[in-house]
Design a protein around this motif. Structure first.
Motif, PDB file in Angstrom:
ATOM      1  N   GLY A  18       0.808  -1.211   0.000  1.00  0.00           N
ATOM      2  CA  GLY A  18       0.000   0.000   0.000  1.00  0.00           C
ATOM      3  C   GLY A  18       0.841   1.259   0.000  1.00  0.00           C
ATOM      4  N   GLY A  19       1.971   1.212   0.712  1.00  0.00           N
ATOM      5  CA  GLY A  19       2.872   2.360   0.722  1.00  0.00           C
ATOM      6  C   GLY A  19       3.472   2.638  -0.635  1.00  0.00           C
ATOM      7  N   GLY A  20       3.488   1.621  -1.492  1.00  0.00           N
ATOM      8  CA  GLY A  20       4.036   1.801  -2.826  1.00  0.00           C
ATOM      9  C   GLY A  20       3.257   2.804  -3.658  1.00  0.00           C
ATOM     10  N   PHE A  21       1.947   2.950  -3.392  1.00  0.00           N
ATOM     11  CA  PHE A  21       1.149   3.928  -4.123  1.00  0.00           C
ATOM     12  C   PHE A  21       1.697   5.337  -3.901  1.00  0.00           C
ATOM     13  CE2 PHE A  21      -1.657   0.369  -4.190  1.00  0.00           C
ATOM     14  CZ  PHE A  21      -2.489   0.540  -5.286  1.00  0.00           C
ATOM     15  N   ILE A  22       2.073   5.629  -2.664  1.00  0.00           N
ATOM     16  CA  ILE A  22       2.614   6.945  -2.341  1.00  0.00           C
ATOM     17  C   ILE A  22       3.984   7.127  -2.974  1.00  0.00           C
ATOM     18  CG2 ILE A  22       3.373   8.440  -0.447  1.00  0.00           C
ATOM     19  CD1 ILE A  22       1.292   7.035   1.304  1.00  0.00           C
ATOM     20  N   GLY A 219      11.763  -1.965  -5.077  1.00  0.00           N
ATOM     21  CA  GLY A 219      12.443  -3.161  -5.540  1.00  0.00           C
ATOM     22  C   GLY A 219      12.626  -4.228  -4.481  1.00  0.00           C
ATOM     23  N   VAL A 220      13.088  -3.815  -3.300  1.00  0.00           N
ATOM     24  CA  VAL A 220      13.363  -4.775  -2.219  1.00  0.00           C
ATOM     25  C   VAL A 220      12.119  -5.023  -1.368  1.00  0.00           C
ATOM     26  CG1 VAL A 220      14.780  -5.260  -0.187  1.00  0.00           C
ATOM     27  CG2 VAL A 220      15.791  -4.091  -2.157  1.00  0.00           C
ATOM     28  N   GLY A 221      11.461  -3.933  -0.979  1.00  0.00           N
ATOM     29  CA  GLY A 221      10.309  -4.071  -0.096  1.00  0.00           C
ATOM     30  C   GLY A 221       9.117  -4.739  -0.746  1.00  0.00           C
ATOM     31  N   ILE A 222       8.781  -4.299  -1.966  1.00  0.00           N
ATOM     32  CA  ILE A 222       7.582  -4.828  -2.630  1.00  0.00           C
ATOM     33  C   ILE A 222       7.913  -6.031  -3.511  1.00  0.00           C
ATOM     34  CG2 ILE A 222       5.744  -4.315  -4.273  1.00  0.00           C
ATOM     35  CD1 ILE A 222       5.632  -1.503  -3.218  1.00  0.00           C
ATOM     36  N   THR A 223       8.776  -5.824  -4.517  1.00  0.00           N
ATOM     37  CA  THR A 223       8.977  -6.888  -5.496  1.00  0.00           C
ATOM     38  C   THR A 223       9.664  -8.107  -4.902  1.00  0.00           C
ATOM     39  OG1 THR A 223       9.179  -5.162  -7.172  1.00  0.00           O
ATOM     40  CG2 THR A 223       9.805  -7.377  -7.814  1.00  0.00           C
ATOM     41  N   PHE A 224      10.568  -7.921  -3.936  1.00  0.00           N
ATOM     42  CA  PHE A 224      11.223  -9.088  -3.328  1.00  0.00           C
ATOM     43  C   PHE A 224      10.422  -9.631  -2.152  1.00  0.00           C
ATOM     44  CE2 PHE A 224      14.198 -11.065  -0.311  1.00  0.00           C
ATOM     45  CZ  PHE A 224      14.657 -12.100  -1.115  1.00  0.00           C
ATOM     46  N   PHE A 225      10.304  -8.847  -1.095  1.00  0.00           N
ATOM     47  CA  PHE A 225       9.676  -9.349   0.130  1.00  0.00           C
ATOM     48  C   PHE A 225       8.206  -9.702  -0.074  1.00  0.00           C
ATOM     49  CE2 PHE A 225       7.145  -8.369   3.947  1.00  0.00           C
ATOM     50  CZ  PHE A 225       7.635  -9.346   4.800  1.00  0.00           C
ATOM     51  N   VAL A 226       7.450  -8.787  -0.661  1.00  0.00           N
ATOM     52  CA  VAL A 226       6.014  -9.002  -0.827  1.00  0.00           C
ATOM     53  C   VAL A 226       5.736 -10.248  -1.664  1.00  0.00           C
ATOM     54  CG1 VAL A 226       3.910  -8.083  -1.879  1.00  0.00           C
ATOM     55  CG2 VAL A 226       5.340  -6.602  -0.456  1.00  0.00           C
ATOM     56  N   TYR A 227       6.468 -10.402  -2.758  1.00  0.00           N
ATOM     57  CA  TYR A 227       6.174 -11.536  -3.635  1.00  0.00           C
ATOM     58  C   TYR A 227       6.643 -12.870  -3.059  1.00  0.00           C
ATOM     59  CZ  TYR A 227       4.094  -8.870  -7.329  1.00  0.00           C
ATOM     60  OH  TYR A 227       3.222  -8.103  -8.042  1.00  0.00           O
ATOM     61  N   VAL A 228       7.704 -12.846  -2.270  1.00  0.00           N
ATOM     62  CA  VAL A 228       8.109 -14.075  -1.587  1.00  0.00           C
ATOM     63  C   VAL A 228       6.998 -14.529  -0.640  1.00  0.00           C
ATOM     64  CG1 VAL A 228       9.661 -14.998   0.182  1.00  0.00           C
ATOM     65  CG2 VAL A 228      10.605 -13.807  -1.776  1.00  0.00           C
ATOM     66  N   VAL A 229       6.456 -13.579   0.109  1.00  0.00           N
ATOM     67  CA  VAL A 229       5.388 -13.909   1.057  1.00  0.00           C
ATOM     68  C   VAL A 229       4.139 -14.399   0.320  1.00  0.00           C
ATOM     69  CG1 VAL A 229       3.795 -12.954   2.778  1.00  0.00           C
ATOM     70  CG2 VAL A 229       6.216 -12.330   2.831  1.00  0.00           C
ATOM     71  N   ILE A 230       3.724 -13.688  -0.729  1.00  0.00           N
ATOM     72  CA  ILE A 230       2.507 -14.058  -1.448  1.00  0.00           C
ATOM     73  C   ILE A 230       2.659 -15.413  -2.139  1.00  0.00           C
ATOM     74  CG2 ILE A 230       1.026 -13.448  -3.394  1.00  0.00           C
ATOM     75  CD1 ILE A 230       1.365 -10.530  -2.643  1.00  0.00           C
ATOM     76  N   LEU A 254      -4.040   4.987   2.690  1.00  0.00           N
ATOM     77  CA  LEU A 254      -4.609   6.165   3.337  1.00  0.00           C
ATOM     78  C   LEU A 254      -3.922   6.472   4.665  1.00  0.00           C
ATOM     79  CD1 LEU A 254      -8.416   5.659   2.642  1.00  0.00           C
ATOM     80  CD2 LEU A 254      -6.930   7.436   1.712  1.00  0.00           C
ATOM     81  N   VAL A 255      -3.617   5.430   5.437  1.00  0.00           N
ATOM     82  CA  VAL A 255      -2.959   5.633   6.738  1.00  0.00           C
ATOM     83  C   VAL A 255      -1.558   6.202   6.544  1.00  0.00           C
ATOM     84  CG1 VAL A 255      -2.057   4.485   8.786  1.00  0.00           C
ATOM     85  CG2 VAL A 255      -4.299   3.859   7.897  1.00  0.00           C
TER      86      VAL A 255
END
Length: 302
Positions: A18-22, A219-230, A254-255
């Protein structure tokens, strides 16, 4: 991994997403869209290249290349392309409303392709979460950068369809391939697809530390960590349950916008956020695994 811990990781992963949108909004204008898209996958590709020798290499089966190509094409290539393009024309709040379609699309796709049965409680959780996202989005103030919201919303909806196709494809390949292997394949493929467009654009005259930090986040937060978890979650619980957590993305957006940009949430938006969290918990862990399932195995009806 205990199901409760897996659910917690999914919550954290989608808050980061979600933070990626910002972050993308901050980068738009300083870089071309292809350059932003490449930044979202390049650093993750470097990480996978470093650990490639430690990733289990399964025996390839004839025809699997088609599904691997579809995997990389749907997500992150098409998803990131539609999402980033959409955010250039619409607001984050309106994008969140479209993202609310993801759980329903995944549930219908899993029902059609894998005969996954959605329980009454899970259906109620999906409806509550979707209703919460609609409330959060509907009461949000329009983004001043939303110059063509209808076009932007169409891009976001196409991203939802891409995400659904990706989840169903992972579910098929996960029976034979490690989730880390699948994550690496999709990132390598997307890097190759994004590279030509990024190189064709003008080189920025100056790159700030904020821009570098933003790219690391993507790159690290979303594409690596997020996709490993998903990808790991898709090997353990139903696809409809995993995609349900996508409803947390607009809430976390929003938060974080409030914390970082000083934007204020309205009382009705707090109610919508509560509905989203409640919907996720309602669909929850008890139905995700059953006694007798072997660790790492996917049930025939899952």
């Amino acid at each position: 991994m205990p199901t409760a811990l897996l659910f917690l990781l999914l919550v954290v992963a989608h808050i980061i997403w979600g933070g990626g949108f910002i972050v993308i909004k901050l980068l738009i204008g300083s870089f071309t869209l292809p350059q932003i898209l490449l930044a979202r996958v390049f650093l993750a590709a470097v990480i996978y290249a470093v650990i490639w020798h430690k990733i289990p290499k399964p025996a390839y089966q004839k025809g699997d290349w088609k599904f691997m190509l579809l995997l990389a094409l749907c997500e992150p290539f098409l998803l990131f392309s539609f999402e980033t393009s959409g955010l250039a024309y619409t607001s984050a709040s309106q994008a969140g409303m479209i993202v609310a379609c993801a759980p329903l699309a995944a549930a219908l796709g899993a029902l059609f392709f894998y005969k996954e049965k959605v329980s009454t409680r899970c259906a109620m959780g999906i409806c509550a979460a979707v209703a919460g996202v609609v409330v959060v989005s509907a009461f949000g103030k329009a983004d001043a950068a939303a110059s063509r919201p209808l076009l932007g919303n169409l891009f976001i909806f196409c991203g939802v369809l891409s995400s659904t196709a990706y989840a169903l494809t992972v579910k098929h390949l996960a029976e034979r391939y490690s989730f880390l292997f699948l994550s690496a394949i999709q990132v390598f493929g997307a890097t190759l697809l994004f590279l030509p467009g990024a190189l064709a654009g003008p080189v920025p005259a100056e790159i700030s530390w904020k821009a570098i930090a933003s790219m690391v986040y993507l790159g690290v937060g979303i594409t690596f960590f997020v996709y490993v978890v998903i990808n790991y979650a898709l090997t353990r619980i139903k696809a409809a349950h995993v995609i349900l957590f996508a409803n947390l993305i607009p809430v976390s957006t929003l938060v974080l916008a409030y914390l970082i940009l000083g934007e204020r949430l309205l009382p009705m938006q707090y109610l919508g956020a509560a509905l989203v969290v409640g919907g996720v918990l309602l669909a929850g862990a008890p139905e995700s695994t059953e006694a007798g399932d072997e660790p790492g195995m996917i049930r025939a009806d899952a």
